[in-house]
Write a protein that holds these residues in place. Structure first.
Motif, short mmCIF file in Angstrom:
data_model
loop_
_atom_site.label_atom_id
_atom_site.label_comp_id
_atom_site.label_asym_id
_atom_site.label_seq_id
_atom_site.Cartn_x
_atom_site.Cartn_y
_atom_site.Cartn_z
N ALA B 116 0.84 -1.21 0.00
CA ALA B 116 0.00 0.00 0.00
C ALA B 116 0.86 1.26 0.00
CB ALA B 116 -0.91 -0.01 1.22
N PRO B 117 0.45 2.26 -0.75
CA PRO B 117 1.23 3.50 -0.77
C PRO B 117 1.13 4.22 0.59
CG PRO B 117 -0.84 3.81 -1.93
CD PRO B 117 -0.76 2.36 -1.59
N ALA B 118 2.13 5.04 0.87
CA ALA B 118 2.09 5.82 2.11
C ALA B 118 0.92 6.79 2.06
CB ALA B 118 3.39 6.57 2.27
N ILE B 119 0.36 7.07 3.21
CA ILE B 119 -0.74 8.06 3.27
C ILE B 119 -0.12 9.39 3.65
CG2 ILE B 119 -2.85 8.71 4.48
CD1 ILE B 119 -3.38 5.68 4.81
N PRO B 120 -0.19 10.37 2.75
CA PRO B 120 0.54 11.62 3.01
C PRO B 120 -0.13 12.45 4.11
CG PRO B 120 -0.77 11.80 1.02
CD PRO B 120 -0.92 10.39 1.50
N SER B 121 0.69 13.25 4.77
CA SER B 121 0.16 14.15 5.79
C SER B 121 -0.03 15.56 5.24
CB SER B 121 1.11 14.20 6.98
OG SER B 121 1.15 12.95 7.60
N ASP B 122 0.43 15.77 4.01
CA ASP B 122 0.35 17.13 3.46
C ASP B 122 -0.68 17.25 2.33
OD1 ASP B 122 1.66 15.58 1.68
OD2 ASP B 122 3.36 16.93 1.36
N ALA B 123 -1.46 16.21 2.09
CA ALA B 123 -2.48 16.28 1.02
C ALA B 123 -3.82 16.67 1.63
CB ALA B 123 -2.56 14.94 0.30
N ASN B 124 -3.91 17.92 2.02
CA ASN B 124 -5.11 18.36 2.74
C ASN B 124 -6.04 19.22 1.91
OD1 ASN B 124 -4.50 17.13 5.30
ND2 ASN B 124 -2.79 18.57 5.39
N ASP B 125 -5.72 19.41 0.62
CA ASP B 125 -6.63 20.16 -0.25
C ASP B 125 -7.96 19.42 -0.30
OD1 ASP B 125 -4.92 22.18 -0.94
OD2 ASP B 125 -4.03 21.07 -2.60
N GLU B 126 -9.01 20.18 -0.48
CA GLU B 126 -10.32 19.56 -0.58
C GLU B 126 -10.41 18.78 -1.89
OE1 GLU B 126 -14.23 21.60 0.81
OE2 GLU B 126 -14.11 21.75 -1.36
N ALA B 127 -10.92 17.57 -1.82
CA ALA B 127 -11.04 16.74 -3.03
C ALA B 127 -12.36 15.98 -3.00
CB ALA B 127 -9.87 15.76 -3.09
N ILE B 128 -12.72 15.43 -4.16
CA ILE B 128 -13.97 14.67 -4.21
C ILE B 128 -13.70 13.26 -3.68
CG2 ILE B 128 -15.80 13.79 -5.72
CD1 ILE B 128 -14.82 15.90 -7.81
N GLY B 129 -14.52 12.84 -2.74
CA GLY B 129 -14.43 11.47 -2.23
C GLY B 129 -15.74 10.75 -2.54
N VAL B 130 -15.65 9.45 -2.71
CA VAL B 130 -16.85 8.66 -3.00
C VAL B 130 -17.11 7.72 -1.83
CG1 VAL B 130 -17.94 7.01 -4.56
CG2 VAL B 130 -16.35 8.72 -5.46
N THR B 131 -18.33 7.76 -1.32
CA THR B 131 -18.68 6.84 -0.24
C THR B 131 -19.97 6.10 -0.56
OG1 THR B 131 -19.28 6.64 2.09
CG2 THR B 131 -19.75 8.76 1.05
N SER B 132 -19.93 4.80 -0.32
CA SER B 132 -21.14 4.01 -0.52
C SER B 132 -22.00 4.02 0.75
CB SER B 132 -20.76 2.57 -0.88
OG SER B 132 -19.86 2.06 0.08
N ALA B 133 -21.54 4.74 1.77
CA ALA B 133 -22.29 4.80 3.03
C ALA B 133 -23.07 6.10 3.15
CB ALA B 133 -21.32 4.65 4.20
N GLY B 134 -23.35 6.73 2.02
CA GLY B 134 -23.98 8.05 2.03
C GLY B 134 -25.28 8.13 2.79
N SER B 135 -26.06 7.06 2.80
CA SER B 135 -27.39 7.14 3.42
C SER B 135 -27.39 6.68 4.88
CB SER B 135 -28.39 6.30 2.61
OG SER B 135 -27.99 4.94 2.66
N TYR B 136 -26.22 6.33 5.40
CA TYR B 136 -26.18 5.85 6.78
C TYR B 136 -26.38 7.01 7.77
CZ TYR B 136 -24.34 1.26 5.33
OH TYR B 136 -24.19 0.03 4.78
N ASN B 137 -26.91 6.69 8.95
CA ASN B 137 -27.14 7.70 9.98
C ASN B 137 -25.83 8.43 10.32
OD1 ASN B 137 -28.96 5.38 10.18
ND2 ASN B 137 -29.98 6.60 11.71
N PRO B 138 -25.91 9.72 10.56
CA PRO B 138 -24.66 10.49 10.72
C PRO B 138 -24.02 10.45 12.10
CG PRO B 138 -26.56 11.95 10.70
CD PRO B 138 -27.10 10.58 10.49
#
Lengths: 343, 540
Positions: B116-138
């Motif tokens: 797995a690639p490293a997860i960067p600590s400096d990639a904090n720009d807002e980006a589009i994310g996709v979630t299949s849990a969109g309808s779950y209780n918040p």
């Protein structure tokens, strides 16, 4: 909190500098799903820190999402028109969108006439069959197009897919161009009114029905056809062309690269040189993205798709053919111009 | 042929020469102290799983993490035009949006996690994310997402996991604390402890509301049965009542299906008691006040269901390759298929970790198969029959409720059910069986202690084996099997603190837990008998 951060940071590896990383989000046609998966494989080989999410919701949904800032690219089966290409300025910068061809997927007319494997059809004949006007395989018009072939006196059974598809779009365009007046001038992805009733819920249902029914005929893309069905030669202008990759590659090579709309590259096929009924797969991008990380991510994707390896993977894994070298070069030029500065 | 029947009596006479030790003695500490100890113990076990499992190796963890980061940033409902075939598009920090990039070892048991690639600590720009849990209780997501506002990169993700683990540990601890307040708690506590399979601990360690759902159902059930058990002295079991209130509100707002698990738990609980006890409990002012307190929370959960039923539709059609609709399958056939598959889920109750790609060794499954066998057979031996109704109901619900739920979505979504979804009902079943057997005499003889020692050590071994096996899968991959030596000389991936230290710590936690349970079951006795202590006892 800082202690916690320090402790947890100790678990974290350093990110290699200078690599492309990020999540690429795309929405587009179902027909590009296989090719996108093939391209993604090649792209991720070069850039371990990327991921891709592609939702095959259709070209129109994809274009809307792109111009609303809800995806980073869209995929469709036609080059953007000038009005659409200038859309999305608030999200994509003042130059709007770019549109580049990425693949060509041949579409064949598959049939099941048991031992008969060679058949020739032209656009008026195909139109007559799909509109239910030619109902027997030994119809004099079909016999005239197929001298020397002993056609059976059985019903022609057209099997059409119910849901909108890129294949339907390609056939609509072919028939509207080659059989003017006989086929409604339809550029849509659904069968026009007057066509025989569609019965296949999914393309796999269509293929199965053709396989099971003597006398069946259907239009299917090359990935579905494979070596499973007999496929008709089709007439383009005055010439019958064989269905097959070599024939379509010849039509691509002889076809024009059109750049009549700024930032829109279009691949045309030359039916006089090869088989020209195909889905023309395109991808659409913003000319400008919000930040350099996203711009470089999208550029890297576009370059990978249009690379030799990317196109080779598309052939192997999704039976898609590459655009011509000239078209690819023009497309790459547009992709490499993607930037981050908002105009 | 003789029939073995065990009679459930309120006052089982103590066998000659043995004085039953009241459970009270074993739980002499106050409920708060007990809760604190249990919480520390369970949280330690769960957080060790959090550290031992590579980021995004829990089922659907990227989708839930993206949802959590979105909810805590105010994206609570589904906005018009943001829902697509593969999920809901949200705006989150780029490193979170890209968590799907961690999937190189997903479904590949032979691949170590270092791919797995490293997860960067400096990639904090807002980006589009996709979630299949969109309808779950918040609710769950809002809490778990909080660290992503304060930290970034891997530290933020570990902190999110740890927060989720804290939540689950709190509910498990509350459930056990409540159960210890039963008038006859030994067998129920023993069964509840056995319900904590490696899978339950593993699941509690990742970012997924399924974890809280299992923990809160367990707590709700335990609190409820303790309240009914003390229907005439509810004031003495106030922590149990509080546990029911908190669990109910949390369950109503965890997942939409969680309310079904809650209902099942309540049905099973009611059937474990006599009408008089139930009436007394529901006439009690404290119970009624507690029930009233849950109403706003439950209504909020129902309101969320209403909101999601009227949420903006997908912008596109549900595409092929994402959903797998099977319009041709009849509902009855789908239902019967699920019923037929019910026993096959057993392995997933015990441990199929990762993305369903890491089944625990067979030895571990065998131990819990025995437990489940006892759970099914024990109520058959107990008389009168009516005292076992709650356990039978729990078993029936475990078989039929998931079948009904899966059958109802089979046509539109295909077969999507996983064993872990049933874990709330599994936990309820095992505790319900413990409840049916609660009035049985619990032997305190040396022989009984020896049997318990052997069994608890086996359970400790199985927990440890499961933990080490899953670690091996990520540290070196399990390609071909039998490659334990590679953990020494061929390490490819190391979890924080190293796999060796984590395993030692896990062993310590498991031994502590088993010792505590043993002391609870046999007050005054110890699980670990040191040779010197043993000889001293012989001398005396």
């Amino acid at each position: 909190m800082s202690v916690l951060a320090t402790f947890l940071s100790a678990c974290a590896a350093q990110t290699p500098a200078g690599t492309v990383e990020g999540a690429l989000i795309g929405i587009g046609t179902v027909s590009q799903q296989g090719a996108v998966a093939a391209w993604a494989k090649n792209w991720k080989k070069d850039h371990a820190g990327v991921s891709i999410a592609y939702s095959p919701d259709g070209a129109e949904v994809g274009k809307t999402a792109l111009t609303n800032g809800l995806s980073y690219f869209a995929a469709g089966d036609a080059a953007l028109e000038s009005g659409t290409a200038s859309n999305g300025q608030s999200v994509c910068g003042r130059d709007g969108l770019i549109s580049v061809p990425v693949a060509v997927v041949p579409v064949g007319v598959a049939f099941n006439l048991d031992e008969i494997q060679n058949l020739q059809l032209d656009a008026p004949l195909l139109s007559g069959i799909l509109r239910g006007k030619i109902t027997k395989w030994d119809d004099p018009q079909i016999e005239a197009a197929n001298p020397g072939v002993s056609l059976p006196s059985i019903d022609v059974v057209p099997v059409l897919e119910k849901s909108p598809s890129d294949v339907t779009h390609a056939v609509n365009k072919y028939l509207a161009a080659e059989a003017p007046g006989l086929w409604p001038d339809s550029s849509g992805s659904e069968w026009p009114s007057g066509t025989v009733r569609a019965i296949g819920e999914k393309v796999s249902d269509v293929a199965q029905k053709v396989e099971e029914t003597t006398g069946a005929i259907a239009v299917l893309d090359t990935a579905i056809i494979g070596s499973r069905f007999s496929v008709a030669r089709l007439k383009f202008g005055d010439v019958y062309q064989d269905f097959g990759n070599e024939s379509t590659l010849a039509a691509i090579a002889a076809g024009e690269t059109v750049e009549s709309v700024p930032r829109v590259v279009e691949q045309r096929l030359d039916g006089s040189k090869g088989y020209a009924l195909a889905v023309l797969e395109n991808q659409y991008f913003c000319t400008r993205y919000r930040n350099e990380a996203t711009a470089s991510l999208v550029r890297s994707w576009g370059e990978s798709v249009l690379s030799r390896q990317g196109q080779r993977d598309a052939i192997v894994y999704s039976s898609s053919l590459p655009p011509s070298e000239q078209t690819t070069a023009a497309a790459l030029k547009q992709v490499r111009a993607i930037t981050t500065d908002k105009g | 042929m003789a029939t073995v029947q065990i009679h459930n009596q309120d006052k089982t006479p103590a066998p000659k020469g043995e004085t039953p030790v009241p459970a009270k003695k074993a739980t002499a500490s106050s409920p708060w102290t007990l809760f604190g100890k249990l919480f520390l113990l369970i949280f330690s076990a769960v957080s060790l799983w959090s550290l031992a499992t590579p980021l995004m190796a829990f089922p659907d963890e990227p989708a839930h993490t993206i949802k959590a980061a979105a909810v805590v940033r105010g994206q609570i409902t589904i906005e018009e035009g943001t829902s697509f075939g593969h999920g809901v598009h949200v705006r989150v920090p780029a490193y979170i949006a890209n968590l799907h990039a961690q999937d190189c070892f997903k479904f590949r048991q032979d691949t170590a996690a270092n791919c797995a690639p490293a997860i960067p600590s400096d990639a904090n720009d807002e980006a589009i994310g996709v979630t299949s849990a969109g309808s779950y209780n918040p609710m769950y997501y809002w809490i778990v997402g909080l660290p992503s506002l304060l930290l970034t990169g891997q530290p933020a993700l570990f902190a999110m996991r740890i927060l989720s683990a804290l939540l689950s540990a709190a509910f498990y601890a509350a459930g056990f604390t409540a159960l210890a307040q039963l008038r006859q708690p030994r067998v129920p506590v023993l069964m509840a402890s056995l319900a904590v399979t490696p899978m339950v601990l593993f699941l509690a360690a990742g970012i997924n509301p399924n974890s809280l759902e299992v923990a809160a159902t367990m707590a709700a059930f335990c609190g409820f049965v303790v309240t009914l058990d003390n229907a005439h002295r509810v004031r003495h079991v106030l922590p149990a009542v509080v546990t029911v209130i908190a669990s109910t509100v949390v369950l109503a707002n965890t997942r939409q299906v969680s309310l079904v698990w809650l209902l099942c738990a309540l049905i099973s609980g009611v059937l474990l008691f006599r009408g008089a006890e139930i009436k007394a409990a529901f006439r009690n002012r404290l119970v009624l006040t507690g029930a009233a307190l849950t109403v706003p929370g439950v209504l909020l959960g129902i309101y969320w269901i209403y909101l999601m039923l009227h949420a903006p539709a997908n912008s596109g059609v549900a595409p092929e390759g994402i959903a797998n609709p099977q319009p041709g399958v009849s509902i009855s056939r789908a239902f019967l298929t699920m019923v037929e598959k019910a026993p096959e889920f057993l392995q997933q109750y015990v441990g199929v970790m990762g993305w369903l790609d890491t089944p625990v060794p067979t030895a571990v499954v065998m131990l819990w198969s025995m437990v489940f066998g006892v759970a099914v057979l024990l109520p058959m031996l107990i008389r009168p029959f009516k005292t076992t109704l709650g356990a039978w109901a729990a078993l029936a619900m475990l078989i039929f409720v998931p079948a009904i739920l899966q059958a109802s979505i089979w046509k539109s979504m295909g077969f999507v059910w996983q064993g872990r979804y049933n874990l709330p009902l599994v936990v309820v079943l095992l505790i319900a069986v413990g409840m049916t057997a609660r009035r049985l005499h619990f032997p305190q003889s040396a022989g009984a202690q020896s049997v318990a020692r052997v069994f608890l050590w086996s359970a400790v071994f199985c927990h440890l084996l499961a933990f080490a096996f899953v670690l091996r899968r990520y540290v070196v991959g399990t390609f071909g099997g039998g490659n334990w030596h590679a953990m020494i000389n061929g390490v490819q991936w190391q979890p924080p603190l190293s796999w060796f230290l984590l395993t030692l710590m896990y062993l310590a936690v498991m031994v502590t837990a088993a010792s505590g349970l043993f002391r609870f079951l046999f007050p005054g006795a110890v699980l670990v008998q040191l040779p010197r202590a043993r000889s001293r006892r012989r001398d005396s």
